[in-house]
Design a protein around this motif. Structure first.
Motif, PDB file in Angstrom:
ATOM      1  N   GLN A 249       3.552   5.780  -5.676  1.00  0.00           N
ATOM      2  CA  GLN A 249       3.344   5.872  -7.130  1.00  0.00           C
ATOM      3  C   GLN A 249       2.219   6.842  -7.470  1.00  0.00           C
ATOM      4  OE1 GLN A 249       3.330   1.911  -9.245  1.00  0.00           O
ATOM      5  NE2 GLN A 249       3.643   1.199  -7.162  1.00  0.00           N
ATOM      6  N   VAL A 250       1.148   6.769  -6.687  1.00  0.00           N
ATOM      7  CA  VAL A 250       0.011   7.654  -6.968  1.00  0.00           C
ATOM      8  C   VAL A 250       0.400   9.116  -6.738  1.00  0.00           C
ATOM      9  CG1 VAL A 250      -2.300   8.311  -6.193  1.00  0.00           C
ATOM     10  CG2 VAL A 250      -1.714   5.914  -6.473  1.00  0.00           C
TER      11      VAL A 250
ATOM     12  N   LEU B  33       2.162   1.747  -3.437  1.00  0.00           N
ATOM     13  CA  LEU B  33       1.094   2.299  -4.280  1.00  0.00           C
ATOM     14  C   LEU B  33       0.911   3.791  -4.026  1.00  0.00           C
ATOM     15  CD1 LEU B  33      -1.882  -0.231  -4.306  1.00  0.00           C
ATOM     16  CD2 LEU B  33      -0.718   0.752  -6.258  1.00  0.00           C
TER      17      LEU B  33
ATOM     18  N   VAL C 161       0.848  -1.209   0.000  1.00  0.00           N
ATOM     19  CA  VAL C 161       0.000   0.000   0.000  1.00  0.00           C
ATOM     20  C   VAL C 161       0.877   1.251   0.000  1.00  0.00           C
ATOM     21  CG1 VAL C 161      -1.644   1.325   1.375  1.00  0.00           C
ATOM     22  CG2 VAL C 161      -1.969  -1.116   1.088  1.00  0.00           C
TER      23      VAL C 161
END
Lengths: 173, 422
Positions: B28-29, B25, B22
């Protein structure tokens, strides 16, 4: 002869050789990436890496090994796509952990159990995937229950066949 | 404490692994479309693609042996059919080349810049992402073949997508049907512009077209060139369904011209040239021009006498063409496209009567005396005026007139061109 007992002492735990441990997931990823070139619907209804994750997790019956198997296969699957890396990883981590935990407690050696377990974990996988995709990555993807259930059934039947093939690679500990 | 950790060891590891993913992620977001993950994606591709290459090679080789040596049924008939098709296409090409030449002249008038596909690399599709939610394909050419990120990928039917990730011998192509893709597009007839996007279920839609516009199913969609990736005018697809979308925009579904689900070979546009449009000298050399060049003894006539239909009195005939070098002031020659006023005109124009063809302004109406004196369009100083358009249709030089030009008198001059409509 398959072990059908569910007590901790009598449950058979399997291991796999290194070539099988690496090769089978790799082949599943290759087939998953190659076949849609000729059959576009394949990617929509079949998730071979998921089936391999479930198989290894159930056979090893070790939640830690199962979750790491799922995480690695899922992350590689993410890397082959265009989206953020980790969505498949999270989904398959959960599936790997769940399948191996279930394998400890239930008999998952017969075809009927495998069919139901695969169908159930396909739906769990989809639910986790879309939750993460929508909640964390802000993707607009949506889950179609009809297509999802059909894909789950396809995966379940395919999984039963695949598991019997992969059973040949099992080694007793 | 130790017993608790031991008891929940598996769960703690699960939470830890999930937390790390998570976290990854989230990074990256937050960073958006970054290149941080490029390296591991390339590693994953390199691990998978050798096997895919081998599979493609085996499949292609066996297919070639079968089709080239064994399965030759119907080849003669197909050959005959293709020859007939070539003949038809040649005829079509003649007509289209005339249209293209005319379009180039009109673009020259407006100082258009156009993009040419100067170089392409053919690549074979060897794999996909394997996921229905990420529509990308892998091709067997990469940096070593000159492919770079964001290059356009097409087939002979239409556009396919753009290059997303490149390694030395591989490239990933994001298809136009992927959710994250976006292509500038224009409707062929109505000239409405929009943005082409993929949807979650793999459809392609044209967005950003206002709902009060009229769009008919069946209309072709082309690239607009606005995305700086695809050159303008490449076929995108056909409108299949038009409905009301959200926020006052239409929901236009497009059927892609290229079959995105059955891609075998694609072309990567590795070279684009942007240059100003120059009307082709080899087309539409008009009889009047040839006469002006080949007959230097033709005496100059007063402008009033030589003014043809469609040209305003007092205008130098030289000013009627776009390449004209004109009299400094008072030039108001009219044609269907308006008046071209050149500020760079310092070459004396010959007073040769040159009729103006409405809508087909030749670049050689100024009667230059030699090839070296070919007038050039001064893009910065050329101004198109819509005023002064003459209603009276101008005279059209006939092919007979053109053929009467004394070609043999000047061997260094180019041969006359057929000016007749095809």
């Amino acid at each position: 002869m398959p072990i059908t007992y569910t007590s901790g002492e009598q449950i058979e735990v399997y291991r796999f050789s290194l070539p099988v441990t690496i090769g089978v997931p790799l082949v599943s990823l290759i087939v998953q990436a190659y076949v849609p070139k000729y059959f576009p619907g394949f990617a929509k209804y079949v998730d071979l890496p998921l089936l391999v994750t479930i198989f290894f997790a159930m056979a090893r019956r070790n939640p830690v090994a199962g979750l790491f198997t799922g995480a690695i296969i899922g992350l590689v699957q993410d890397m082959l796509g265009a989206g953020e890396i980790g969505i498949y990883g999270i989904a398959k981590t959960v599936v790997g952990y769940g399948a191996s935990s279930l394998g400890v407690k239930l008999d998952v050696e017969n075809a009927g159990a495998r069919l139901l377990v695969t169908l159930g974990f396909y739906l769990v996988h989809s639910a986790v995937y879309f939750t993460v995709a929508r909640g964390l990555v802000n993707s607009t993807q949506h889950f179609n229950w009809g297509t999802g259930f059909l894909a789950g059934l396809v995966n379940a039947f395919l999984g039963v066949i695949l598991y019997f093939v992969l059973d040949r690679f099992k080694q007793r500990t | 404490m130790e017993s608790v950790l031991g008891r929940y060891r598996n769960l703690i590891i699960l939470v830890g692994v999930l937390f790390l993913q998570v976290l990854g992620l989230a990074v990256q977001v937050k960073k958006g479309e970054s290149q941080d993950t490029r390296l591991i994606r390339v590693w994953a591709l390199r691990a998978v693609t050798p096997f895919e290459r081998a599979l493609v090679w085996v499949q292609t080789s066996s297919g070639n042996v079968w089709h080239n040596y064994f399965y030759l049924r119907g080849v003669r008939a197909e050959n005959r059919q293709l020859k007939e098709q070539i003949e038809q296409m040649r005829l079509e090409q003649v007509r289209l080349s005339e249209d293209a030449a005319q379009a180039r002249r009109l673009q020259t008038l407006l100082s258009f810049k156009e993009q040419f596909i100067s170089k392409t690399v053919a690549a074979q599709v060897i794999g996909t992402s394997g996921s229905d939610l990420s529509r990308i394909v892998t091709v067997d050419k990469g940096e070593n073949a000159g492919i770079k990120r964001d290059m356009a990928v097409i087939t002979s039917d239409g556009i396919v997508g753009k290059v997303l990730l490149v390694s030395p011998n591989l490239a990933q192509v994001l298809l136009i049907s992927d959710q994250s893709s976006g292509v500038g597009a224009i409707l062929e007839k109505s000239r409405l512009q929009g943005v082409l996007r993929g949807t979650a279920n793999g459809e392609v839609v044209l967005e950003r077209v206002m709902s009060d516009e009229q769009v008919q199913p069946g209309e072709n969609v082309l690239t607009s060139g606005g995305d700086q990736i695809f050159p303008k005018g490449l076929p995108v697809g056909t409108v299949t369904k038009v409905g009301n979308g959200k926020d006052l925009f239409l929901n236009i579904k497009i059927k892609p011209a290229a079959n995105l689900s059955r891609l075998e070979e694609v072309l990567v546009l590795t070279g684009k040239q942007e240059r100003e449009v120059v009307a082709d000298d080899q087309v539409r050399v008009r009889a009047a021009d040839i006469l002006a060049q080949r007959l230097p003894s033709v005496p100059d006539k007063p402008a009033t006498d030589a003014t043809p239909a469609g040209v305003a009195p007092g205008a130098s005939p030289a000013s009627t063409g776009i390449n004209a070098t004109t009299k400094p002031a008072g030039t108001t020659a009219g044609n269907a496209l308006g008046t071209v006023k050149s500020a760079s005109g310092n070459t004396p124009a010959k007073s040769v009567a040159v009729p103006v063809q409405p809508g087909k302004t030749s670049g050689k109406t100024s009667a230059p005396t030699s090839a070296a004196q070919k007038p050039k369009v001064n893009k910065a100083s050329t101004e198109v005026k819509p005023e002064g358009v003459q209603d009276e249709p101008p005279a059209q030089p006939s092919i007979v007139e053109q053929k009467q030009a004394p070609v043999a008198d000047q061997p260094d001059a180019p041969p006359p061109q057929d000016n007749s409509p095809q």
